[in-house]
Structure formats: C-alpha cells, structure tokens
Write a protein that holds these residues in place. Structure first.
Motif, mmCIF file in Angstrom:
data_model
loop_
_atom_site.group_PDB
_atom_site.id
_atom_site.type_symbol
_atom_site.label_atom_id
_atom_site.label_comp_id
_atom_site.label_asym_id
_atom_site.label_seq_id
_atom_site.Cartn_x
_atom_site.Cartn_y
_atom_site.Cartn_z
ATOM 1 N N GLU A 59 0.850 -1.260 0.172
ATOM 2 C CA GLU A 59 -0.067 -0.151 0.060
ATOM 3 C C GLU A 59 0.992 1.165 -0.110
ATOM 4 O O GLU A 59 2.151 1.239 0.540
ATOM 5 C CB GLU A 59 -0.810 -0.120 1.155
ATOM 6 C CG GLU A 59 -1.739 -1.272 1.295
ATOM 7 C CD GLU A 59 -2.479 -1.146 2.721
ATOM 8 O OE1 GLU A 59 -2.193 -0.464 3.681
ATOM 9 O OE2 GLU A 59 -3.241 -2.241 3.174
ATOM 10 N N GLN A 60 0.380 2.499 -0.372
ATOM 11 C CA GLN A 60 1.064 3.520 -0.665
ATOM 12 C C GLN A 60 0.203 4.765 -0.141
ATOM 13 O O GLN A 60 -0.770 4.760 -0.444
ATOM 14 C CB GLN A 60 1.551 3.764 -2.040
ATOM 15 C CG GLN A 60 2.403 2.917 -2.722
ATOM 16 C CD GLN A 60 2.896 3.106 -4.084
ATOM 17 O OE1 GLN A 60 3.280 4.110 -4.401
ATOM 18 N NE2 GLN A 60 2.627 2.042 -5.007
ATOM 19 N N LEU A 61 0.776 5.398 0.854
ATOM 20 C CA LEU A 61 -0.001 6.797 1.426
ATOM 21 C C LEU A 61 0.985 7.701 1.523
ATOM 22 O O LEU A 61 2.014 7.925 1.968
ATOM 23 C CB LEU A 61 -0.300 6.360 2.814
ATOM 24 C CG LEU A 61 -0.933 7.386 3.513
ATOM 25 C CD1 LEU A 61 -2.258 7.931 3.114
ATOM 26 C CD2 LEU A 61 -0.992 7.163 5.202
ATOM 27 N N ASP A 62 0.489 9.144 0.637
ATOM 28 C CA ASP A 62 1.190 10.133 0.840
ATOM 29 C C ASP A 62 0.317 11.034 1.766
ATOM 30 O O ASP A 62 -0.995 11.083 1.478
ATOM 31 C CB ASP A 62 1.523 10.825 -0.606
ATOM 32 C CG ASP A 62 0.172 11.033 -1.234
ATOM 33 O OD1 ASP A 62 -0.368 12.253 -1.382
ATOM 34 O OD2 ASP A 62 -0.287 10.296 -1.931
ATOM 35 N N GLU A 63 0.929 11.491 2.554
ATOM 36 C CA GLU A 63 0.165 12.572 3.629
ATOM 37 C C GLU A 63 0.759 13.655 3.939
ATOM 38 O O GLU A 63 2.018 13.992 4.345
ATOM 39 C CB GLU A 63 -0.435 11.844 4.864
ATOM 40 C CG GLU A 63 -1.083 12.374 5.673
ATOM 41 C CD GLU A 63 -1.719 11.337 6.736
ATOM 42 O OE1 GLU A 63 -1.987 11.832 7.802
ATOM 43 O OE2 GLU A 63 -1.974 10.191 6.531
ATOM 44 N N GLU A 64 -0.039 14.769 4.132
ATOM 45 C CA GLU A 64 0.695 16.201 4.536
ATOM 46 C C GLU A 64 0.547 16.216 5.889
ATOM 47 O O GLU A 64 -0.697 16.231 6.695
ATOM 48 C CB GLU A 64 -0.423 17.121 3.924
ATOM 49 C CG GLU A 64 0.120 18.633 4.071
ATOM 50 C CD GLU A 64 -0.599 19.623 3.555
ATOM 51 O OE1 GLU A 64 -0.722 20.715 3.962
ATOM 52 O OE2 GLU A 64 -0.968 19.299 2.208
ATOM 53 N N GLY A 65 1.572 16.430 6.676
ATOM 54 C CA GLY A 65 1.593 16.434 8.024
ATOM 55 C C GLY A 65 3.163 16.227 8.438
ATOM 56 O O GLY A 65 3.990 15.904 7.990
ATOM 57 N N ASP A 66 3.007 16.378 9.797
ATOM 58 C CA ASP A 66 4.455 16.498 10.548
ATOM 59 C C ASP A 66 4.839 14.515 10.423
ATOM 60 O O ASP A 66 3.944 13.865 10.919
ATOM 61 C CB ASP A 66 4.396 16.799 12.059
ATOM 62 C CG ASP A 66 5.729 16.507 12.576
ATOM 63 O OD1 ASP A 66 6.564 17.554 12.815
ATOM 64 O OD2 ASP A 66 5.843 15.571 13.321
ATOM 65 N N PRO A 67 6.156 14.280 10.009
ATOM 66 C CA PRO A 67 6.540 12.838 9.744
ATOM 67 C C PRO A 67 6.358 12.148 11.018
ATOM 68 O O PRO A 67 5.963 10.873 11.239
ATOM 69 C CB PRO A 67 8.020 12.984 9.389
ATOM 70 C CG PRO A 67 7.940 14.470 8.676
ATOM 71 C CD PRO A 67 7.090 15.345 9.343
ATOM 72 N N PHE A 68 6.450 12.814 12.324
ATOM 73 C CA PHE A 68 6.646 11.991 13.612
ATOM 74 C C PHE A 68 5.356 11.849 13.994
ATOM 75 O O PHE A 68 4.566 10.547 14.259
ATOM 76 C CB PHE A 68 7.197 12.866 14.666
ATOM 77 C CG PHE A 68 6.938 12.154 15.922
ATOM 78 C CD1 PHE A 68 7.493 11.146 16.605
ATOM 79 C CD2 PHE A 68 5.828 12.882 16.795
ATOM 80 C CE1 PHE A 68 7.282 10.613 17.690
ATOM 81 C CE2 PHE A 68 5.441 12.513 18.183
ATOM 82 C CZ PHE A 68 6.228 11.250 18.649
ATOM 83 N N ASP A 69 4.243 12.768 13.677
ATOM 84 C CA ASP A 69 2.860 12.579 14.079
ATOM 85 C C ASP A 69 2.110 11.638 13.309
ATOM 86 O O ASP A 69 1.462 10.523 13.332
ATOM 87 C CB ASP A 69 1.883 13.627 13.887
ATOM 88 C CG ASP A 69 2.282 14.829 15.023
ATOM 89 O OD1 ASP A 69 2.857 14.583 16.215
ATOM 90 O OD2 ASP A 69 2.217 16.241 14.810
ATOM 91 N N VAL A 70 2.591 11.395 11.962
ATOM 92 C CA VAL A 70 1.908 10.636 11.031
ATOM 93 C C VAL A 70 2.489 9.186 11.170
ATOM 94 O O VAL A 70 1.515 8.232 11.165
ATOM 95 C CB VAL A 70 2.320 11.055 9.563
ATOM 96 C CG1 VAL A 70 1.777 9.976 8.424
ATOM 97 C CG2 VAL A 70 1.614 12.460 9.141
#
Length: 286
Positions: free
Chosen positions: A79-90
């Motif tokens: 699976e592939q997920l790109d997400e806008e946000g802080d890397p630690f939080d994600v």
C-alpha cells in the motif's frame, strides 16, 4: 489509518529508505502481512501553491520504494500513502495498528533523519509497535527472500519488561526466518564502572547464567525449533552488541519509554546501535 496490521515503512526518497522497504518486504512476507509505505511531508506556510508538486514528488518516491519492495517479493501487497503532516505525528499514528515500523538510518544526501535524530528517538519511546532502524548488512534481494543461513538474530537482555518484549520479538523473528538466536546479557567489564566490587561478578556469574536460562526457557518451549545460544558477557552492552551485529541478521533491544532512565538508555546503548550497528536494529517497548 485503514486496513489490517502491516509493516509500515517511512519513505523519504533516500537509498536507506529503499533498503527499509526491502527489509520490510522480507519481514512482511515471513509474517504473512502487507507492507504500507508512508511518505509524510510538511508544507511551509508560504508553499501552499507548491502542494501539487510536493504530492507528485511524494508519489514518485513511494512508487520507487514499492518497486524495491516488489523486487524482494513480487506478490506482496504493498500500500502507498502520501500524507501532508508532521512525519513524527503521521508515523506515530500509523504505529497504532502496525506490526512493525521500519525506517532507514539516514535521510536524503546522508543527512541524519527520522531515527538518527530527535524524531526517531521520540518514535522509539512512543511508537505503539517495534521500530526497526534498517542499516548495515541486509543482503541481496535473493538473500532477503530466503530463510535460514548462519546469521543469527541477536537480542539484548537485562531482565526488564522492555527486554522481555525484545525477547518475544526476537524469538518470533528467529522462528519465522529459521535463524539461530543469540541472547546476550552483558555485564560492565570493570568494577569501577558500576561501583560494585570486582569479586561480585565472579560470585554471581553462575547465578546470573541460571537466571538468563530461566528467562529464555518459556520462550524456548513456545518456539522449540529455534536454536538458542545464551551468552553472559563481561563488557558494556553497547560494545558487545555492536560486536555481535557484525555477524547478525538483526539486533533487538528494548526501550523503556519516556522515563529519564529510558532516555539515558537510548543515549548510550540504543543510540549507539542505531547509528553504528552493522545490521538492522529493532527497538521494542513493553
């Protein structure tokens, strides 16, 4: 986060992240899991107009990591997920249902990232699953696909609940890849390092060896096919485990969490292993 438990990989476009995807593919296949590649990125306040460009870059990096994973196991679900946000939080959120969280030891251009910096130390204290720092020797794609071999899984044991979690992970991993297991309990190599009289070490060695055997006994019964070699070693834990990492397929250690003693542990043994081990390092929590 959606879907069942998977091996989650933090992606940043670097070669070490690609190695993390390859390691995760082998680990996931052995445990009958999917791989979930995650690329998190932050937008500077003035960069809203560049959102599409950053997202496209993230998706290209995810595609490259997926290709690396499929080179190890072509039939693997990735699976592939790109997400806008802080890397630690994600990644912390992703760890909630992950079986293991894997990252590379260095970021793009060799700049320490994720596990080598404050974000990584926080993840090893707070992630809700084991965290694998993929570094050093992991083998070719063909070697990763295979099981067995002479390289053992090495686990550091200190008798704490954190090391009990490390033992559990190490036995499961050794069993899944048909590898031997080396269980290391290290003593300070000079009495003055701990403030304990030197003769104490000689007097207690036999007793400590028995305690080590008892701690391993229950797990050995659960995994009768795993060949276990208990080692009671004189020397600092970091130095001993670094030495064992040269011939290991992975080293597993425990982290105690947010307490000051845990930060001290990560500042010595854990941090040293994450930065200098010759093989992947897995950090577990109770």
């Amino acid at each position: 986060m959606t879907g069942p438990a998977a091996v989650v990989v933090g992606v940043d476009g670097s070669d070490p992240a690609a190695d993390a995807a390859r390691w995760a593919a082998a680990h996931a296949a052995r445990h009958h899991l999917a791989v979930r590649l995650v690329r998190a990125y932050r937008l500077p306040p003035s960069a809203a107009a560049g959102r599409d460009r950053l997202r496209e870059l993230a998706r290209r990096q995810l595609w490259a990591a997926a290709r690396a994973a499929h080179a190890v196991h072509p039939g693997l679900v990735v699976e592939q997920l790109d997400e806008e946000g802080d890397p630690f939080d994600v990644l912390l959120a992703e760890s909630g249902r992950a079986q293991t969280l894997a990252v590379g030891a260095r970021g793009v251009g060799g700049v320490p990232a994720l596990l080598a910096g404050s974000v990584g130390e926080a993840l090893t204290r707070e992630a809700r699953c084991p965290v694998a720092v993929v570094r050093g020797h992991i083998g070719t794609d063909e070697e990763l696909r295979g099981n067995g071999g002479t390289r053992p899984v090495v686990v550091g044991i200190d008798g704490s609940p954190a090391s009990e979690a490390a033992v559990a992970f190490a036995f499961a991993e050794a069993d899944a890849c048909a590898a031997p297991l080396v269980a290391v309990h290290a003593w300070p190599d000079r009495a003055e390092e701990s403030g304990i009289p030197f003769h104490y070490f000689t007097e207690r060695a036999a007793e400590e060896r028995e305690v080590l055997a008892e701690r391993l006994a229950g797990w050995a019964e659960k995994y009768p096919g795993v060949r276990v070699s208990p080692e009671l070693v004189r020397g600092g834990a970091a130095r001993v485990l670094l030495d064992r990492s040269r011939a290991a397929r992975s080293v597993v250690v425990g982290s105690l969490g947010r307490a000051a003693v845990a930060r001290a542990l990560l500042g010595s043994t854990g941090r040293t292993l994450m930065r200098h081990a010759s093989c992947p390092v897995v950090v577990t929590r109770p």
